[in-house]
Design a protein around this motif. Sequence first.
Motif, PDB file in Angstrom:
ATOM      1  N   LEU A 302       0.883  -1.149   0.122  1.00  0.00           N
ATOM      2  CA  LEU A 302       0.042  -0.168   0.030  1.00  0.00           C
ATOM      3  C   LEU A 302       0.932   1.273   0.041  1.00  0.00           C
ATOM      4  O   LEU A 302       1.881   1.394   0.950  1.00  0.00           O
ATOM      5  N   GLN A 306      -2.969   3.908  -2.501  1.00  0.00           N
ATOM      6  CA  GLN A 306      -3.838   2.857  -1.998  1.00  0.00           C
ATOM      7  C   GLN A 306      -4.589   3.393  -0.695  1.00  0.00           C
ATOM      8  O   GLN A 306      -5.698   3.092  -0.302  1.00  0.00           O
ATOM      9  N   HIS A 309      -7.417   5.571  -1.572  1.00  0.00           N
ATOM     10  CA  HIS A 309      -8.534   4.842  -1.943  1.00  0.00           C
ATOM     11  C   HIS A 309      -9.040   4.184  -0.543  1.00  0.00           C
ATOM     12  O   HIS A 309     -10.436   4.041  -0.401  1.00  0.00           O
ATOM     13  N   LEU A 310      -8.081   3.772   0.393  1.00  0.00           N
ATOM     14  CA  LEU A 310      -8.741   3.272   1.627  1.00  0.00           C
ATOM     15  C   LEU A 310      -9.671   4.144   2.311  1.00  0.00           C
ATOM     16  O   LEU A 310     -10.751   3.950   2.726  1.00  0.00           O
ATOM     17  N   TYR A 339     -10.143  10.282   8.623  1.00  0.00           N
ATOM     18  CA  TYR A 339      -9.958   9.687   7.365  1.00  0.00           C
ATOM     19  C   TYR A 339      -8.907  10.420   6.438  1.00  0.00           C
ATOM     20  O   TYR A 339      -7.958   9.723   5.706  1.00  0.00           O
ATOM     21  N   ALA A 354      -0.645  -5.056   2.684  1.00  0.00           N
ATOM     22  CA  ALA A 354      -2.058  -5.500   2.885  1.00  0.00           C
ATOM     23  C   ALA A 354      -2.021  -7.016   2.639  1.00  0.00           C
ATOM     24  O   ALA A 354      -1.252  -7.388   1.554  1.00  0.00           O
ATOM     25  N   GLN A 395      -6.233  -6.761   2.736  1.00  0.00           N
ATOM     26  CA  GLN A 395      -6.246  -5.583   3.859  1.00  0.00           C
ATOM     27  C   GLN A 395      -5.379  -5.597   4.753  1.00  0.00           C
ATOM     28  O   GLN A 395      -4.577  -6.443   5.097  1.00  0.00           O
ATOM     29  N   ARG A 399      -6.881  -3.973  10.354  1.00  0.00           N
ATOM     30  CA  ARG A 399      -8.231  -4.417  10.514  1.00  0.00           C
ATOM     31  C   ARG A 399      -8.707  -5.297  11.384  1.00  0.00           C
ATOM     32  O   ARG A 399      -9.823  -5.076  12.177  1.00  0.00           O
ATOM     33  N   HIS A 455      -9.240   2.125  11.316  1.00  0.00           N
ATOM     34  CA  HIS A 455      -9.998   0.936  11.506  1.00  0.00           C
ATOM     35  C   HIS A 455     -10.758   0.668  12.477  1.00  0.00           C
ATOM     36  O   HIS A 455     -11.745   0.196  12.369  1.00  0.00           O
ATOM     37  N   ASP A 458     -13.663   2.911  11.545  1.00  0.00           N
ATOM     38  CA  ASP A 458     -14.579   2.076  10.393  1.00  0.00           C
ATOM     39  C   ASP A 458     -15.380   1.064  11.005  1.00  0.00           C
ATOM     40  O   ASP A 458     -16.467   1.072  10.811  1.00  0.00           O
TER      41      ASP A 458
END
Length: 497
Positions: A302, A306, A309-310, A339, A354, A395, A399, A455, A458
């Motif tokens: 990543l 990336q 994008h996440l 974020y 990831a 990922q 996470r 995370h 999220d």
Amino acid sequence: MSDASPLHRPAPARPAGSGAGEARSLIASLAPLLEEWLPRQRWFAGKGRPLTGFAPVAVTELLPPGRAESPASPGLLHLLVRARQGAPGRPAGPGDDCYQLLLGAAEALPPHLAPARIGRPEHGPLRGLTVYEGLADPRLATLLLERLRVPGRLGPLTFSREADAAVPTGLAPRLIGAEQSNSSTVYGERLILKLFRRVGPGVNPDLELPRALARAGCARVPAPVAWFEAAAGEAAADGTAEPMTLGVLQPYLAGSTDGWRLALDSLARAAGTGFAAEARALGAAVGEVHLALAEALPTVVLRRPQLEHLAAAMGQRLDAAAEAVPALRPYHAALRETYALLPDLGRAGRTWRAQRIHGDLHLGQVLRTAADGRWSLIDFEGEPARPLAERRRPQPVARDVAGMLRSFDYAAAVGGTDGGADGSDWATSARTAFCEGYAAVHHDPGEDAGLLRAHEIDKAVYEVLYEARHRPDWLPVPLAAVRRLAAGPRVTGAAPA
Ligand SMILES: Nc1ncnc2c1ncn2[C@@H]1O[C@H](COP(=O)(O)OP(=O)(O)O)[C@@H](O)[C@H]1O
Ligand SMILES: O=P(O)(O)O[C@H]1O[C@H](CO)[C@@H](O[C@H]2O[C@H](CO)[C@@H](O)[C@H](O)[C@H]2O)[C@H](O)[C@H]1O
């Protein structure tokens, strides 16, 4: 059953494809019953949106091996149906959720099957019979295990078994799990068959990852023994593009207790001995599984794009959750700001890795065996609400770590009482110990503080949506975490989220 039982007329007894019109007639006759029954099932994913129709994908009847249809032994009706939701008028199609249903039908239900009753169709091939949840009937659940013993095809269904694995006969079935995302049947306390309820094209990670881990020699996950799928393409009435994983049979860890139960027991003890030793061992087990997954399956690097994008994906999930749950809206701006900092983690060429991960790790997904105190991980399906393709993407391991840290917070919120351990101290100690155990075999999650925090947010946002849909009484648990996480940065080992 009488000889005249419509179940044994050819219509529902043949795989769809050879009788698509008959399958349509069967589903049409069941539709009024399913409209009422389906939304009451915990595993029904479309809560809150009215059901407006059904379309068959495949209809198959499972009969005892080697036996033709017989009035004395009605089979298990295996249905794949698309459920249309929203405005009426449009026919159900590939964009709608597909559910796996396993039904029985009988003239009269014995008392032990009364809770499994779905209803009596007023027309169609099952008219005059009572339709019920087939998995609740030991005779029908046994048919499924018998079919899994022998690799092969039955209409659109393909049954497979690991070459060196055997499926014993004569194991008594026991259905578990009214409060789950799927349905599971334990056979003779030796094997457990998990039947996925909302199914889609592509291998389910709950088959893919445990098989990969078994091949890699990782013993932290029960290795699949057998599984079954629905074929792609012409076998399905709507031309599904890839096979759909329908069920996985694996060893049952008898005498094990899940981490959620153990955590609540620990919190209930007035002496508050804590959960640190268990959490440390759990951290090491998760680290081991992560190492094995990174060895067994592809990983990706990543970089800033990336990470952008996440951050965008997390932002979209937050927007959708805030749209659905008004209580989230006061925190929306603060969480979005967090974020926005995520791509900066990739500054000056810093990269992150990831890989395939568990994807929905929490205390209910880890089992500790009484005999040796060893932790095992189960349920690699990922978050059930996410599209399968997304769940199968590599990922950051953060996470999974975040998922477990959130779970300590949940346990503390639910089980931390005046008479027992202080929830906040308990959670802090469990988080710290988990991260120490993880660091001993993998790396220190504290090195990923920014990634971990994003995370955790999220996950808490996902939980807000999950609780609003499934357990509104529990909504205050993740909302309290959102409030704390929105209020300021926090790194691992500090105050609980
Ligand atoms: N291999 C196993 N051994 C013992 N119990 C298991 C095993 N797999 C699942 N279970 C039990 O079944 C429950 C549901 O399994 P899980 O895979 O988490 O299904 P779901 O996706 O429906 O939540 C678990 O919480 C656990 O209690
Ligand atoms: O059904 P699954 O186990 O796949 O996961 C879903 O349901 C979980 C609840 O059963 C839910 O987990 C949330 O509640 C747990 C306590 O019941 C808690 O330990 C978890 O941390 C919390 O996320 C999970 O999110 C959901 O995907």
